[in-house]
Design an enzyme around this catalytic site. Structure first.
Site, PDB file in Angstrom:
ATOM      1  CD  GLU A 124      33.680 -22.791  -4.959  1.00  0.00           C
ATOM      2  OE1 GLU A 124      34.921 -22.932  -4.992  1.00  0.00           O
ATOM      3  OE2 GLU A 124      33.002 -22.799  -3.897  1.00  0.00           O
TER       4      GLU A 124
ATOM      5  CB  ALA B  12      41.478   2.892  33.138  1.00  0.00           C
TER       6      ALA B  12
ATOM      7  CB  SER C 234      38.182   2.885  31.253  1.00  0.00           C
ATOM      8  OG  SER C 234      37.189   1.896  31.479  1.00  0.00           O
TER       9      SER C 234
ATOM     10  N   GLY D 179      46.105  -5.255  29.275  1.00  0.00           N
ATOM     11  CA  GLY D 179      47.499  -5.003  29.071  1.00  0.00           C
ATOM     12  C   GLY D 179      48.394  -6.216  29.184  1.00  0.00           C
TER      13      GLY D 179
ATOM     14  CB  SER E 298      51.356 -12.574  27.088  1.00  0.00           C
ATOM     15  OG  SER E 298      50.037 -12.727  26.589  1.00  0.00           O
TER      16      SER E 298
END
Length: 367
Positions: A55, A165, A171, A300, A305
């Site tokens: 602003e 991978a 990968s 992963g 989790s």
């Protein structure tokens, strides 16, 4: 000013606010447009680091033209004294006649008080327009206010059969250049990029935004219970240049703690649950440190989790047209599900091709 004009100018304020995503934490990224007689006379958005606010920047650009004008703001103007005076005072002093904002701020220091002060000053206040869009833009800021944690976007880049991978760990690269560039743009719109210790060890990532003209890098976070990370990694060598935060358990080696601190990292002791760092404790620590938006890129175990704890707000898949097979490394660790009904579910928000790959975006299910 008609409804169509209100929508157009407020949409512009929201778009301006999105320019600051990832660079204004712990403050929200807000946009502001000042309009007088149907003409834009000032505009602004929250500066990197959260100040100055949108602003006062828009008002400074408008100057005397702000008197009698309408201010379109993507969030309720702040009403509390912090490191800068309240934006409500600036709007009142400038002679703004009307304020259009989609929704109230959830910060308890504001929470409707900004609108109330504007009305007390005789300023017309209109709310509700584009509220859903604004709520999405400010979701991370709101989550931190309400639940004490940042918004979490989980990105998984994988083969058609969900592998990240080969069995040997090869990968690079499963997805193509266009998908990887899109990921850098996503990193830039988040406060931090987070990975697990396994990914940090296997890939030696830099976790920075590259080739996007970024002037402010996201915080780089590694979740590592024992701090058993390479001390000659890219993260270690650059920790004093771009922030590195390490979330660890109470049983981490004190010598490694001191070494990483000397390298420039910031360390957070988190709780352990089930033999692993509790993701709720991790996100709570990050929220307390000011983060509002975290972009998690695996691996992963960390991804699983977060999903198990119902802490993923947006799930992004980058899927390549390549098959690796069952011997490859899965994108997700074990979830321990016995029934399909227990599986985390998300609602599809977007799907589109990116070069030779497909990007699909899923949002937290509302059902």
């Amino acid at each position: 000013m008609g409804a169509a004009a209100d929508r157009r100018f407020l949409s512009l304020a929201l778009a301006l606010g999105r320019r600051g995503l990832g660079r204004t934490w712990p403050n929200p990224s807000v946009g502001c447009v000042i309009v007088r007689d149907g003409r834009i006379v000032g505009r602004g958005w929250t500066a990197p680091g959260g100040r100055p606010h949108a602003e006062p920047q828009a008002l400074a650009q408008a100057g005397e033209a702000a008197r009698g004008a309408t201010a379109y703001v993507s969030l309720e103007p702040c009403a509390h004294h912090g490191k800068t005076p309240p934006c409500t005072e600036a709007l009142i002093a400038a002679g703004i006649a009307r304020v259009v904002a989609p929704l109230a701020d959830t910060d308890p220091r504001v929470a409707g008080q900004g609108f109330e002060r504007l009305r007390w000053a005789g300023i017309e206040v209109s709310t509700g327009l584009l509220g859903e869009e604004a709520a999405r833009d400010h979701a991370g800021f709101f989550l931190r206010n309400e639940l004490g944690r940042p918004l979490v976007t989980l990105k998984l880049a994988s083969s058609f059969d969900g592998r990240i991978a080969t069995a040997t760990g090869d990968s690079r690269w499963i997805t193509g250049a266009e998908a990887r560039r899109a990921v850098h743009a996503m990193r830039m719109r988040h406060d931090a990029v987070m990975v697990g210790a396994g990914t940090a060890r296997a890939d030696d990532p830099s976790l920075t935004v590259r080739d996007m003209g970024a002037t402010r890098q996201p915080v780089r976070i590694v979740v590592s219970r024992r701090l058993d990370l390479p001390l000659m990694s890219r993260l270690a060598r650059t920790a004093k240049e771009v922030p590195v935060w390490l979330c660890h358990g109470p049983d981490a080696d004190p010598a490694l703690h001191r070494t990483w601190a000397d390298l420039g990292a910031r360390l957070f002791a988190c709780d352990v649950a089930g033999g692993h760092l509790d993701p709720r404790s991790v996100l709570g620590a990050l929220g307390e440190a000011g983060l509002t938006r975290v972009f998690c890129e695996g691996g992963g175990a960390l991804a699983a989790s977060l999903l198990n704890a119902d802490l993923v707000d947006t799930l992004i898949g980058m899927t390549a047209g390549v098959a690796i097979g069952a011997e490859g490394q899965p994108a997700l660790g074990a979830l321990g599900l016995a029934r399909l009904a227990e599986a985390p579910r998300f609602d599809l928000a977007e799907a589109r091709p990116l070069g030779g790959d497909v990007m699909h975006v899923w949002e937290r299910s509302r059902t």
